[in-house]
Design a protein around this motif. Sequence first.
Motif, PDB file in Angstrom:
ATOM      1  N   GLN A  44    -101.727  82.350   3.112  1.00 21.87           N
ATOM      2  CA  GLN A  44    -101.682  83.910   3.091  1.00 21.87           C
ATOM      3  C   GLN A  44    -102.720  84.915   3.780  1.00 21.87           C
ATOM      4  O   GLN A  44    -102.411  85.917   4.256  1.00 21.87           O
ATOM      5  CB  GLN A  44    -101.220  84.424   1.692  1.00 21.87           C
ATOM      6  N   GLU A  45    -103.820  84.347   3.675  1.00 21.19           N
ATOM      7  CA  GLU A  45    -105.013  84.648   4.166  1.00 21.19           C
ATOM      8  C   GLU A  45    -105.188  84.224   5.639  1.00 21.19           C
ATOM      9  O   GLU A  45    -104.415  83.531   6.169  1.00 21.19           O
ATOM     10  CB  GLU A  45    -106.337  84.421   3.516  1.00 21.19           C
ATOM     11  N   LYS A  46    -106.148  84.969   6.616  1.00 23.34           N
ATOM     12  CA  LYS A  46    -106.242  84.451   7.643  1.00 23.34           C
ATOM     13  C   LYS A  46    -107.260  83.098   7.616  1.00 23.34           C
ATOM     14  O   LYS A  46    -108.052  83.055   7.253  1.00 23.34           O
ATOM     15  CB  LYS A  46    -107.219  85.528   8.571  1.00 23.34           C
ATOM     16  N   LYS A  47    -106.397  82.241   8.385  1.00 23.57           N
ATOM     17  CA  LYS A  47    -107.119  80.763   8.348  1.00 23.57           C
ATOM     18  C   LYS A  47    -107.358  80.140   9.699  1.00 23.57           C
ATOM     19  O   LYS A  47    -106.979  80.791  10.639  1.00 23.57           O
ATOM     20  CB  LYS A  47    -105.829  79.953   7.835  1.00 23.57           C
ATOM     21  N   THR A  48    -108.359  79.309   9.811  1.00 26.44           N
ATOM     22  CA  THR A  48    -108.645  78.858  11.000  1.00 26.44           C
ATOM     23  C   THR A  48    -107.446  78.411  11.776  1.00 26.44           C
ATOM     24  O   THR A  48    -107.400  78.369  13.052  1.00 26.44           O
ATOM     25  CB  THR A  48    -110.007  77.631  10.757  1.00 26.44           C
ATOM     26  N   VAL A  58    -106.008  78.076  16.888  1.00 28.90           N
ATOM     27  CA  VAL A  58    -107.416  78.040  16.337  1.00 28.90           C
ATOM     28  C   VAL A  58    -107.848  79.823  16.189  1.00 28.90           C
ATOM     29  O   VAL A  58    -107.853  80.396  17.236  1.00 28.90           O
ATOM     30  CB  VAL A  58    -108.410  77.001  16.974  1.00 28.90           C
ATOM     31  N   ASP A  59    -107.997  80.208  15.245  1.00 27.73           N
ATOM     32  CA  ASP A  59    -108.638  81.486  14.851  1.00 27.73           C
ATOM     33  C   ASP A  59    -110.108  81.392  15.111  1.00 27.73           C
ATOM     34  O   ASP A  59    -110.728  81.102  14.122  1.00 27.73           O
ATOM     35  CB  ASP A  59    -108.373  82.209  13.789  1.00 27.73           C
ATOM     36  N   VAL A  60    -110.564  81.644  16.253  1.00 30.19           N
ATOM     37  CA  VAL A  60    -111.999  81.428  16.680  1.00 30.19           C
ATOM     38  C   VAL A  60    -112.729  82.542  15.896  1.00 30.19           C
ATOM     39  O   VAL A  60    -113.766  82.428  15.507  1.00 30.19           O
ATOM     40  CB  VAL A  60    -112.161  81.403  17.892  1.00 30.19           C
ATOM     41  N   ALA A  61    -112.168  83.772  16.312  1.00 28.25           N
ATOM     42  CA  ALA A  61    -113.149  84.891  15.775  1.00 28.25           C
ATOM     43  C   ALA A  61    -113.513  85.078  14.458  1.00 28.25           C
ATOM     44  O   ALA A  61    -114.608  85.671  13.999  1.00 28.25           O
ATOM     45  CB  ALA A  61    -112.253  86.086  16.028  1.00 28.25           C
ATOM     46  N   ASN A  62    -112.426  84.488  13.456  1.00 24.34           N
ATOM     47  CA  ASN A  62    -112.554  84.603  12.105  1.00 24.34           C
ATOM     48  C   ASN A  62    -113.082  83.265  11.281  1.00 24.34           C
ATOM     49  O   ASN A  62    -112.585  83.062  10.324  1.00 24.34           O
ATOM     50  CB  ASN A  62    -111.471  85.223  11.205  1.00 24.34           C
ATOM     51  N   SER A  63    -113.690  82.353  12.230  1.00 24.19           N
ATOM     52  CA  SER A  63    -114.054  80.991  11.554  1.00 24.19           C
ATOM     53  C   SER A  63    -115.609  80.746  11.955  1.00 24.19           C
ATOM     54  O   SER A  63    -116.250  81.305  12.871  1.00 24.19           O
ATOM     55  CB  SER A  63    -112.904  79.999  12.058  1.00 24.19           C
ATOM     56  N   VAL A  64    -115.819  79.647  11.612  1.00 19.49           N
ATOM     57  CA  VAL A  64    -117.331  78.885  11.932  1.00 19.49           C
ATOM     58  C   VAL A  64    -117.384  78.678  13.291  1.00 19.49           C
ATOM     59  O   VAL A  64    -118.580  78.861  13.920  1.00 19.49           O
ATOM     60  CB  VAL A  64    -117.371  77.635  11.281  1.00 19.49           C
ATOM     61  N   TYR A  65    -116.180  78.587  14.038  1.00 18.74           N
ATOM     62  CA  TYR A  65    -116.219  78.456  15.557  1.00 18.74           C
ATOM     63  C   TYR A  65    -116.960  79.350  16.461  1.00 18.74           C
ATOM     64  O   TYR A  65    -117.347  79.225  17.680  1.00 18.74           O
ATOM     65  CB  TYR A  65    -115.024  77.895  15.800  1.00 18.74           C
ATOM     66  N   SER A  66    -117.137  80.592  15.865  1.00 23.18           N
ATOM     67  CA  SER A  66    -117.548  81.902  16.630  1.00 23.18           C
ATOM     68  C   SER A  66    -118.925  81.651  16.755  1.00 23.18           C
ATOM     69  O   SER A  66    -119.795  82.266  17.228  1.00 23.18           O
ATOM     70  CB  SER A  66    -117.224  82.864  15.814  1.00 23.18           C
ATOM     71  N   THR A  67    -119.566  80.715  15.864  1.00 20.90           N
ATOM     72  CA  THR A  67    -121.216  80.436  15.929  1.00 20.90           C
ATOM     73  C   THR A  67    -121.363  79.756  17.176  1.00 20.90           C
ATOM     74  O   THR A  67    -122.665  79.381  17.187  1.00 20.90           O
ATOM     75  CB  THR A  67    -121.681  80.074  14.448  1.00 20.90           C
ATOM     76  N   ASP A  73    -118.594  73.157  24.192  1.00 23.29           N
ATOM     77  CA  ASP A  73    -118.731  72.692  22.975  1.00 23.29           C
ATOM     78  C   ASP A  73    -117.820  73.049  21.771  1.00 23.29           C
ATOM     79  O   ASP A  73    -117.332  72.135  21.003  1.00 23.29           O
ATOM     80  CB  ASP A  73    -120.197  72.973  22.360  1.00 23.29           C
ATOM     81  N   LEU A  74    -117.154  74.274  21.802  1.00 19.31           N
ATOM     82  CA  LEU A  74    -116.160  74.828  20.952  1.00 19.31           C
ATOM     83  C   LEU A  74    -115.107  73.751  21.203  1.00 19.31           C
ATOM     84  O   LEU A  74    -114.228  73.337  20.346  1.00 19.31           O
ATOM     85  CB  LEU A  74    -115.808  76.058  21.177  1.00 19.31           C
ATOM     86  N   LEU A  75    -114.615  73.640  22.430  1.00 18.06           N
ATOM     87  CA  LEU A  75    -113.255  72.872  22.612  1.00 18.06           C
ATOM     88  C   LEU A  75    -113.356  71.320  22.200  1.00 18.06           C
ATOM     89  O   LEU A  75    -112.594  70.605  21.742  1.00 18.06           O
ATOM     90  CB  LEU A  75    -112.797  72.925  23.985  1.00 18.06           C
ATOM     91  N   SER A  76    -114.547  70.820  22.200  1.00 20.79           N
ATOM     92  CA  SER A  76    -114.685  69.737  21.791  1.00 20.79           C
ATOM     93  C   SER A  76    -114.579  69.259  20.459  1.00 20.79           C
ATOM     94  O   SER A  76    -114.450  68.107  19.914  1.00 20.79           O
ATOM     95  CB  SER A  76    -116.365  69.150  22.355  1.00 20.79           C
ATOM     96  N   LYS A  77    -114.550  70.275  19.613  1.00 16.85           N
ATOM     97  CA  LYS A  77    -114.388  70.204  17.948  1.00 16.85           C
ATOM     98  C   LYS A  77    -112.881  70.242  17.666  1.00 16.85           C
ATOM     99  O   LYS A  77    -112.680  70.125  16.511  1.00 16.85           O
ATOM    100  CB  LYS A  77    -115.092  71.426  17.533  1.00 16.85           C
ATOM    101  N   LEU A  78    -111.989  70.576  18.491  1.00 15.80           N
ATOM    102  CA  LEU A  78    -110.646  70.771  18.198  1.00 15.80           C
ATOM    103  C   LEU A  78    -109.756  69.391  18.508  1.00 15.80           C
ATOM    104  O   LEU A  78    -110.023  68.598  19.153  1.00 15.80           O
ATOM    105  CB  LEU A  78    -110.098  71.690  19.278  1.00 15.80           C
ATOM    106  N   PRO A  79    -108.779  69.538  17.662  1.00 16.80           N
ATOM    107  CA  PRO A  79    -107.837  67.997  17.788  1.00 16.80           C
ATOM    108  C   PRO A  79    -107.241  67.633  18.846  1.00 16.80           C
ATOM    109  O   PRO A  79    -106.932  68.821  19.980  1.00 16.80           O
ATOM    110  CB  PRO A  79    -106.760  68.567  16.673  1.00 16.80           C
ATOM    111  N   SER A  80    -107.283  66.673  19.309  1.00 15.70           N
ATOM    112  CA  SER A  80    -106.906  65.755  20.473  1.00 15.70           C
ATOM    113  C   SER A  80    -107.431  66.226  21.753  1.00 15.70           C
ATOM    114  O   SER A  80    -107.635  65.554  22.903  1.00 15.70           O
ATOM    115  CB  SER A  80    -105.213  66.174  20.646  1.00 15.70           C
ATOM    116  N   VAL A  81    -108.705  67.065  21.718  1.00 15.36           N
ATOM    117  CA  VAL A  81    -109.490  67.538  22.812  1.00 15.36           C
ATOM    118  C   VAL A  81    -110.655  66.672  22.956  1.00 15.36           C
ATOM    119  O   VAL A  81    -111.126  66.355  21.992  1.00 15.36           O
ATOM    120  CB  VAL A  81    -109.806  68.798  22.990  1.00 15.36           C
ATOM    121  N   GLN A  82    -110.896  66.050  24.062  1.00  9.97           N
ATOM    122  CA  GLN A  82    -112.123  65.274  24.404  1.00  9.97           C
ATOM    123  C   GLN A  82    -112.754  65.720  25.782  1.00  9.97           C
ATOM    124  O   GLN A  82    -111.778  66.061  26.617  1.00  9.97           O
ATOM    125  CB  GLN A  82    -111.568  63.759  24.411  1.00  9.97           C
TER     126      GLN A  82
END
Length: 704
Positions: A44-48, A58-67, A73-82
């Motif tokens: 129900q809340e904003k989730k990543t 992926v909700d970048v703006a409201n997650s740890v990924y915004s840092t 480097d951000l993309l390298s942390k996402l599923p299936s992305v290399q």
Amino acid sequence: MNLYLPLKLLITLLLFCLSCIANAQNETPKDSTSNQLDEIVISQEKKTFTNSNGNIKVDVANSVYSTIPNPVDLLSKLPSVQVSTDRESISIVGKGNPLIYIDGQKGTITDLNALSVADIKTIEIIKNPSSKYEAEGRAVILITRKLSKKDSFRTEISEVASFKKHYNNYLGFNSSFKKGKLEWKANFNYNKLNPWEKHTLEYEIPKASIISNYDVMANTHRNQYIFGGGMYYKIKEEDYFSINVNGKLQSDTFDINTFTFNQNQDVVNNVFTLSDNSSKKDFVNAFVNYSKKIKSIDTQLFAGFQYSNFNQHLKSLVANNYNETDFELSQNRDQKFNVDVFSGRVDLEKKFKNEMDLEYGALYLKAKSVSNADIFDFEKNSNEISDYDFKEENLAAYIQFSGKLKKIDFSFGLRAENTNVYAKFRTQISPSIDKNYTNLFPKANITFPIDSTKSIILDYAKSIVRPKYSSLSQIATYINPYFLYGSSINLGPAFVDEISSTIQYLDKTLKFGYYQTKDVVNPTFVFNEETNVLMITDINFKRETGFTIDLTLPFTYKFWTATNSLVFAKSKTEDDAALLHPSKPYLYYYSNNTFKLPKDFSFVLSFWGMTKQNDGIFERKANFIVDLSLAKTFGKNWSCTLNYNDIFKATTYTDAFSINNINSKFKYWVDANEISIAVRYSFGKIKDSEYKEKSVNESENRIR
């Protein structure tokens, strides 16, 4: 590696068990027509993470990924992305290199480097793109930026200190300013890098009674300057004009040290090869866009023009030491490559009141490349000069119709492309390539809702994978007196037919896919019997077929958010020149776990791996990678992230294959073990920037 094996297995088992336990804690929402099938939010809340039809958002703006300081480097942390170790390319597991779109508009990895993470709202990984995306690419990474209308400004400064085998530094500045209808954006990044590379090769040529192996290592000193700037002017509510320029200037100096054993019948040589190299790679991209709403026919018009240039210059001075004697100069290699690409496009979109949407448009592209090679052989006291010209024209038109009939969503599209290619050596009368061909690329998508929480999606797509222009040049890398890495001037496109079916239940998806690729690109060996030199290059193999079963299981429980992905795949590559053996299935697994801690701390543990791969020709050993990161925000302006990547130092790849009666085994060591500290400071604020840019050149990713 063996010392870490029990710990690796324990970590893998523990995390997946915890994932299942936490997943069981999720409340199952009641079946309600208010739930949206096109996107199911995890809670129900904003989730990543959200998951719809197998596409991860992926909700970048409201997650740890915004840092994270930069988008790559951000993309390298996402599923299936290399992301490749040189940060020059991105791939999706089971899909290859994706197309990159920023606000629904085409971009490249250079455009990614020109982005500020602070401007990114969401990132979506689309594994079955519709026909409104061009025929090239089986997957799309769609980046959506924050939008607003307020006059303001924002400036961001980021610094990343990276410790691998050698120290690497990334410094970035991003700024934007908006006043009234006019908005400006600018960025500048300076990266001082020291990448390290190493690999070994063992090969045997029974026909020539040759047995050889080598061990090569390279240390590079690299300076990168990445820049971008643009202007956006809002004419009316739905009309705008924009202009943008971005680029990357890169200079490298690197030495390649190679130890070689070579036995040719009864002659045995041990050779130490020293190669001093300098390289420049410059890329510049500029485009002008215009968008207007034609109210008389209720149609949105877009027109744009784009120019791109890539220039590469590689110099190499090579010396060999045979059997621990003295070094003797072998070759002085001077190689140049330049490609210019111009393109223009027109797109129109008309929306009907009955939830129907018609899109159509056309594109014209013209590319011209020149490759020059000047090689002086000290042993023969001779000079070889070669010039190769390549030209390509592409004319494309597409139409797509989408909408909703009762409860069934559908999308049907067709794209037609005519390609004219001409290439020749200047010293030859007849061309090396003279082709003119036309292809049709249909795509279809149908979604059948079962109820408000379940649906079934069927997809079909035909696509094309074109070689990069640089692979069509003459540039080759000298490894030792017996071995070269070369390009392929006769490389052609590959064609892919793919069907898939996806079952969606809440935020979980199970996807089945089958594909067949004609003229798939893979490496091969070419042996020169006169010089006894072996070259590895890319050619078009006969075909590749395969199927995948893709399971996505995201969840959130209290302070823990995770995305788990499992891909079961089996592929078979065939070619008459290769030694075939039975192909075997393999498993790709990924888990990203984010823990929101007190006092604005966030901790991320992610891991991914693959079991042993065997596609009938190529064999690759299994690997398992674990990354850790700890992020902390300080007020509204400061953020700091500590990363520890590849903690087991396990990023090595071992490949084996036999082709053209040559048996080989490669091993690559990747400099991925890293501790990095990232600091970001920002001041000012722009809310909902309206800045837009649209890439006109659909082959932009091929330039580098």
